[in-house]
Design an enzyme around this catalytic site. Structure first.
Site, PDB file in Angstrom:
ATOM      1  N   VAL A   2       2.136  -1.403  -1.498  1.00 21.31           N
ATOM      2  CA  VAL A   2       3.397  -0.716  -1.183  1.00 21.31           C
ATOM      3  C   VAL A   2       3.844  -1.194   0.198  1.00 21.31           C
ATOM      4  CG1 VAL A   2       4.502   1.534  -0.828  1.00 21.31           C
ATOM      5  CG2 VAL A   2       2.737   1.260  -2.585  1.00 21.31           C
TER       6      VAL A   2
ATOM      7  N   HIS B 289      -1.327   5.105  -0.454  1.00 22.88           N
ATOM      8  CA  HIS B 289      -2.342   5.976  -1.065  1.00 22.88           C
ATOM      9  C   HIS B 289      -1.687   6.884  -2.112  1.00 22.88           C
ATOM     10  CE1 HIS B 289      -4.147   5.330   3.061  1.00 22.88           C
ATOM     11  NE2 HIS B 289      -5.131   4.955   2.285  1.00 22.88           N
TER      12      HIS B 289
ATOM     13  N   GLY C 159      -8.569   8.477   4.535  1.00 22.57           N
ATOM     14  CA  GLY C 159      -7.625   9.452   5.076  1.00 22.57           C
ATOM     15  C   GLY C 159      -6.461   8.803   5.796  1.00 22.57           C
TER      16      GLY C 159
ATOM     17  N   SER D  62      -0.253   0.397   5.912  1.00 24.50           N
ATOM     18  CA  SER D  62      -1.654   0.462   6.320  1.00 24.50           C
ATOM     19  C   SER D  62      -1.779   1.576   7.348  1.00 24.50           C
ATOM     20  CB  SER D  62      -2.052  -0.876   6.975  1.00 24.50           C
ATOM     21  OG  SER D  62      -3.228  -0.710   7.742  1.00 24.50           O
ATOM     22  N   SER D  63      -2.904   2.291   7.303  1.00 23.04           N
ATOM     23  CA  SER D  63      -3.105   3.343   8.304  1.00 23.04           C
ATOM     24  C   SER D  63      -3.107   2.727   9.701  1.00 23.04           C
ATOM     25  CB  SER D  63      -4.433   4.061   8.054  1.00 23.04           C
ATOM     26  OG  SER D  63      -4.438   4.580   6.739  1.00 23.04           O
TER      27      SER D  63
ATOM     28  N   LEU E 212      -3.344   9.367   5.068  1.00 19.92           N
ATOM     29  CA  LEU E 212      -2.735   8.836   3.857  1.00 19.92           C
ATOM     30  C   LEU E 212      -1.254   8.512   4.052  1.00 19.92           C
ATOM     31  CD1 LEU E 212      -4.370  11.229   1.227  1.00 19.92           C
ATOM     32  CD2 LEU E 212      -5.248   9.099   2.198  1.00 19.92           C
ATOM     33  N   HIS E 213      -0.841   7.427   3.436  1.00 20.74           N
ATOM     34  CA  HIS E 213       0.568   7.008   3.471  1.00 20.74           C
ATOM     35  C   HIS E 213       1.051   6.785   2.035  1.00 20.74           C
ATOM     36  CE1 HIS E 213      -1.222   3.115   2.776  1.00 20.74           C
ATOM     37  NE2 HIS E 213      -1.851   3.143   3.940  1.00 20.74           N
TER      38      HIS E 213
ATOM     39  N   GLU F  92      -4.164  -3.485  -3.917  1.00 21.17           N
ATOM     40  CA  GLU F  92      -4.294  -4.951  -3.823  1.00 21.17           C
ATOM     41  C   GLU F  92      -4.100  -5.450  -2.399  1.00 21.17           C
ATOM     42  OE1 GLU F  92      -1.573  -6.762  -6.557  1.00 21.17           O
ATOM     43  OE2 GLU F  92      -2.901  -6.423  -8.263  1.00 21.17           O
ATOM     44  N   LYS F  93      -3.598  -4.588  -1.519  1.00 21.17           N
ATOM     45  CA  LYS F  93      -3.428  -5.018  -0.123  1.00 21.17           C
ATOM     46  C   LYS F  93      -4.778  -5.491   0.427  1.00 21.17           C
ATOM     47  CE  LYS F  93      -3.558  -2.859   3.506  1.00 21.17           C
ATOM     48  NZ  LYS F  93      -4.294  -2.864   4.765  1.00 21.17           N
TER      49      LYS F  93
END
Ligand code: PAF
Length: 290
Positions: free
Chosen positions: A183, A44, A38, A192-193, A40-41, A155-156
Site C-alpha cells: 500500500v 496493515h 504494531g 512503513s511504520s 499500524l497503518h 509484499e513490501k
C-alpha cells in the site's frame, strides 16, 4: 473502511489465545493471522481486511520482537501506540489482538532459534546480520501458537515474505502464507511504520525509491537483460536524491533472491534499500524480462 468497528478481544497469554482458537476451530471457523509489530497503518489495515475476507476469525498479533533488532538498531525507539492499533484492528475486522509481553514470548534466554540459509544472507540480510533469523524465529513461534491458519504478509517486505513462505514449507507448518500488495502514499512511497522517522525534507525525497524501481522495470521491459545495467540505473536514480544513502539496488530471481540467471530472463524482482537520516526504507517491484 470495512468492519463492524466492534472492539477486538485482547489476549496477552499463549494459553488464552490457544483456548479461544481451539474453540473457534471446533465450531468450524477458519482462522486468519496477521503478524505485526504494531504502530499500524493502512498497509496493515489492508492485510487485516484481506484476512477477514477469507476467514471467519482474524488474529492480529502485536509484538515488537527484540530478536530481529541488532544492537544499535531502533528497538527501544520503535514507535508504539496500542490504543491506536486497537482502533485500526477494530475497524479492519480483527476479532482478537494477541499482544504478549516480552516474558510471555521469551520466558528465559532464547536457546532454540530458526537458522536460515542463503536467503537470509543477501539484500537486507547483508547489512542486518541475524535479522531474518530473528524474524523467522518469532514467526515460527506465532505459527506454532496459532496453529492451522492462513497468514498474511505484505509484499513490501519481499525478502521476509519469501523467507517465511520457504520456512513454512521446509518445516511443514500448517500455515498458508499469503502475500498481499504494497500500500502506497499517493506519491508512491510505500507505507512503513518507519516513515514516522522521516524529517519533512527526507519525506519529500523518499519516493525516489519507487521512481528508481519504475526506471529499472522500464529498462527491463524495454529489453535490457544485463542485470548490472538495471541495478546501475536504479542506483543512479536513488543517487539523485541528496538525502538518500543507498544500501542496495538489486535485480534478482524472485525465488532465490540471487542474481541467478544472467542475462535476465522471465520473472525478475527489483529491490532497493536506502537510508534517509534515521529511517532505513525498502521497496520492490516485479517485472518480466526476455
Ligand atoms: O513485518 C513485521 O512487522 C515483522 O517482521 C513481523 C513479521 C511481525 C515479525 O516480527
Amino acid at each position: 473502511m470495512t468492519g463492524s468497528a466492534s472492539r477486538p478481544v485482547v489476549e496477552d497469554t499463549i494459553r488464552g489465545l490457544r483456548a479461544r482458537l481451539d474453540e473457534a476451530r471446533a465450531g468450524g471457523q477458519r482462522v486468519g493471522l496477521v503478524p505485526t509489530m504494531g504502530f499500524l497503518h493502512a498497509g496493515h489495515r489492508s492485510l487485516i481486511e484481506r484476512a477477514r475476507s477469507e476467514n471467519d476469525l482474524v488474529v492480529a498479533s502485536i509484538f515488537v520482537n527484540p530478536l530481529q533488532f541488532s544492537p544499535g538498531e531502533d528497538f527501544d525507539d520503535y514507535p508504539r501506540d496500542l490504543d491506536h492499533d486497537l482502533a485500526v484492528c477494530a475497524w479492519a475486522g480483527a476479532g482478537i489482538v494477541f499482544a504478549p509481553g516480552r516474558h510471555e514470548m521469551y520466558p528465559g534466554p532464547v536457546v532454540t532459534t530458526v537458522r536460515l540459509g542463503t536467503l537470509a544472507d543477501v539484500l537486507c540480510g547483508a547489512s542486518r546480520p541475524g535479522h531474518f533469523d530473528g524474524v523467522a524465529t518469532v514467526v515460527a513461534k506465532l505459527f506454532s501458537i496459532v496453529g492451522e491458519c492462513s497468514a498474511y504478509f505484505g509484499e513490501k517486505d519481499f525478502q521476509q515474505l519469501t523467507i517465511v513462505r520457504r520456512m513454512a514449507r521446509d518445516l511443514s507448518l500448517p500455515v498458508r502464507v499469503v502475500g498481499c500488495p504494497t500500500v502506497r502514499e499517493p506519491d508512491g512511497l510505500a507505507l512503513s511504520s518507519r516513515n514516522a522517522y522521516l524529517s519533512e525534507a527526507e519525506r519529500v525525497q523518499a519516493p525516489v525509491l519507487r521512481r528508481a524501481l519504475e526506471a529499472g522495470a522500464a529498462l527491463v521491459e524495454a529489453g535490457e537483460t544485463d542485470g548490472a545495467a538495471v541495478e546501475a540505473r536504479m542506483a543512479a536514480v536513488i543517487g539523485s536524491a541528496s538525502l538518500a544513502r543507498i544500501d542496495y539496488a538489486a535485480a534478482v530471481d524472485p525465488a532465490t533472491l540471487t542474481r541467478g540467471q544472467q542475462p535476465l530472463q522471465g520473472d525478475v524482482r527489483l529491490l532497493v534499500a536506502a537510508r534517509f537520516g534515521k529511517a532505513r526504507l525498502i521497496d520492490n517491484l516485479g517485472c518480466r524480462a526476455g
